[in-house]
Design a protein around this motif. Sequence first.
Motif, PDB file in Angstrom:
ATOM      1  N   SER A   1      67.213  58.033  46.880  1.00 22.46           N
ATOM      2  CA  SER A   1      66.977  56.851  47.350  1.00 22.46           C
ATOM      3  C   SER A   1      66.705  55.557  48.249  1.00 22.46           C
ATOM      4  CB  SER A   1      66.731  56.482  46.026  1.00 22.46           C
ATOM      5  OG  SER A   1      66.248  56.939  44.510  1.00 22.46           O
ATOM      6  N   THR A   2      67.801  55.723  49.019  1.00 23.97           N
ATOM      7  CA  THR A   2      68.303  54.533  49.769  1.00 23.97           C
ATOM      8  C   THR A   2      68.106  55.946  51.098  1.00 23.97           C
ATOM      9  OG1 THR A   2      70.545  55.240  48.533  1.00 23.97           O
ATOM     10  CG2 THR A   2      68.872  53.003  48.324  1.00 23.97           C
ATOM     11  N   LEU A   3      69.477  56.220  50.999  1.00 24.48           N
ATOM     12  CA  LEU A   3      69.999  56.512  52.348  1.00 24.48           C
ATOM     13  C   LEU A   3      69.206  58.130  52.820  1.00 24.48           C
ATOM     14  CD1 LEU A   3      71.225  56.408  55.547  1.00 24.48           C
ATOM     15  CD2 LEU A   3      73.854  57.373  54.041  1.00 24.48           C
ATOM     16  N   GLY A   4      69.264  58.612  51.447  1.00 25.31           N
ATOM     17  CA  GLY A   4      68.584  60.083  51.588  1.00 25.31           C
ATOM     18  C   GLY A   4      67.390  60.254  52.837  1.00 25.31           C
ATOM     19  N   GLY A   5      66.149  59.070  51.942  1.00 25.33           N
ATOM     20  CA  GLY A   5      65.145  58.919  52.493  1.00 25.33           C
ATOM     21  C   GLY A   5      65.194  58.803  54.222  1.00 25.33           C
ATOM     22  N   ALA A   6      65.766  57.889  54.450  1.00 26.96           N
ATOM     23  CA  ALA A   6      66.037  57.609  55.900  1.00 26.96           C
ATOM     24  C   ALA A   6      66.234  59.262  56.535  1.00 26.96           C
ATOM     25  CB  ALA A   6      67.326  56.576  56.813  1.00 26.96           C
ATOM     26  N   GLU A   7      67.674  59.816  56.155  1.00 26.39           N
ATOM     27  CA  GLU A   7      67.908  61.318  56.678  1.00 26.39           C
ATOM     28  C   GLU A   7      66.635  61.958  56.869  1.00 26.39           C
ATOM     29  OE1 GLU A   7      72.182  60.446  55.177  1.00 26.39           O
ATOM     30  OE2 GLU A   7      71.169  61.398  53.754  1.00 26.39           O
ATOM     31  N   VAL A   8      65.787  62.215  55.894  1.00 26.21           N
ATOM     32  CA  VAL A   8      65.120  63.194  56.255  1.00 26.21           C
ATOM     33  C   VAL A   8      64.002  63.235  57.136  1.00 26.21           C
ATOM     34  CG1 VAL A   8      63.145  64.468  54.839  1.00 26.21           C
ATOM     35  CG2 VAL A   8      65.442  63.786  53.930  1.00 26.21           C
ATOM     36  N   LEU A   9      63.518  61.630  57.102  1.00 25.57           N
ATOM     37  CA  LEU A   9      63.217  61.489  57.889  1.00 25.57           C
ATOM     38  C   LEU A   9      63.436  61.250  59.540  1.00 25.57           C
ATOM     39  CD1 LEU A   9      60.924  58.671  55.529  1.00 25.57           C
ATOM     40  CD2 LEU A   9      59.789  60.459  56.505  1.00 25.57           C
ATOM     41  N   GLY A  10      64.161  61.020  59.914  1.00 25.19           N
ATOM     42  CA  GLY A  10      65.274  61.026  60.986  1.00 25.19           C
ATOM     43  C   GLY A  10      65.023  59.828  61.276  1.00 25.19           C
ATOM     44  N   ILE A  11      64.881  58.427  60.423  1.00 28.02           N
ATOM     45  CA  ILE A  11      65.325  56.896  61.110  1.00 28.02           C
ATOM     46  C   ILE A  11      66.125  55.832  60.167  1.00 28.02           C
ATOM     47  CG2 ILE A  11      62.904  57.323  61.840  1.00 28.02           C
ATOM     48  CD1 ILE A  11      62.629  56.044  58.657  1.00 28.02           C
ATOM     49  N   VAL A  12      67.571  57.407  59.802  1.00 24.09           N
ATOM     50  CA  VAL A  12      68.435  56.642  59.574  1.00 24.09           C
ATOM     51  C   VAL A  12      69.391  55.669  60.560  1.00 24.09           C
ATOM     52  CG1 VAL A  12      70.175  57.808  60.467  1.00 24.09           C
ATOM     53  CG2 VAL A  12      70.770  57.391  58.615  1.00 24.09           C
ATOM     54  N   ASP A  13      69.324  55.460  61.576  1.00 27.50           N
ATOM     55  CA  ASP A  13      69.125  54.747  62.630  1.00 27.50           C
ATOM     56  C   ASP A  13      68.953  52.935  62.623  1.00 27.50           C
ATOM     57  OD1 ASP A  13      67.146  56.114  64.003  1.00 27.50           O
ATOM     58  OD2 ASP A  13      67.844  55.039  66.061  1.00 27.50           O
ATOM     59  N   LYS A  14      67.921  52.472  61.638  1.00 32.34           N
ATOM     60  CA  LYS A  14      66.761  51.636  61.643  1.00 32.34           C
ATOM     61  C   LYS A  14      67.115  51.369  60.808  1.00 32.34           C
ATOM     62  CE  LYS A  14      64.265  53.099  65.239  1.00 32.34           C
ATOM     63  NZ  LYS A  14      62.917  54.265  65.853  1.00 32.34           N
ATOM     64  N   VAL A  15      67.077  52.188  59.477  1.00 35.78           N
ATOM     65  CA  VAL A  15      66.663  52.116  58.067  1.00 35.78           C
ATOM     66  C   VAL A  15      67.733  52.691  56.937  1.00 35.78           C
ATOM     67  CG1 VAL A  15      64.654  51.235  58.329  1.00 35.78           C
ATOM     68  CG2 VAL A  15      65.108  53.140  57.455  1.00 35.78           C
TER      69      VAL A  15
END
Length: 108
Positions: free
Chosen positions: A50-64
Amino acid sequence: MLVPEDTSDVPRVRPQGVLFNTMRTAMGLQRATTLNAKIYPGVNDVLRMSTLGGAEVLGIVDKVGSLTPGKKADIIILDPGTVNFAPQVDWVSQIVLSGDHAISPEIL
């Protein structure tokens, strides 16, 4: 495998509090299939989805996705003094299983 779809990093037009319900549902559905509380996903897995996983799936882990300097973040402040946060032994479990927007005095 569960794919996180309702995270603080994904824009949504749904009622507030859906994040907590989604975490509980993800755990509950998996547990109901085996009646085993230790099956994946556990509380730590669901909170991460619910936190880092969503950013990883969307490929925006460097932003959120995490509280890191330079990243954007939504922060929900929960009041641990509310009745549904007792007993206060395992904080991650309490957040996932008892967290609710109604007990969040602030969303930043």
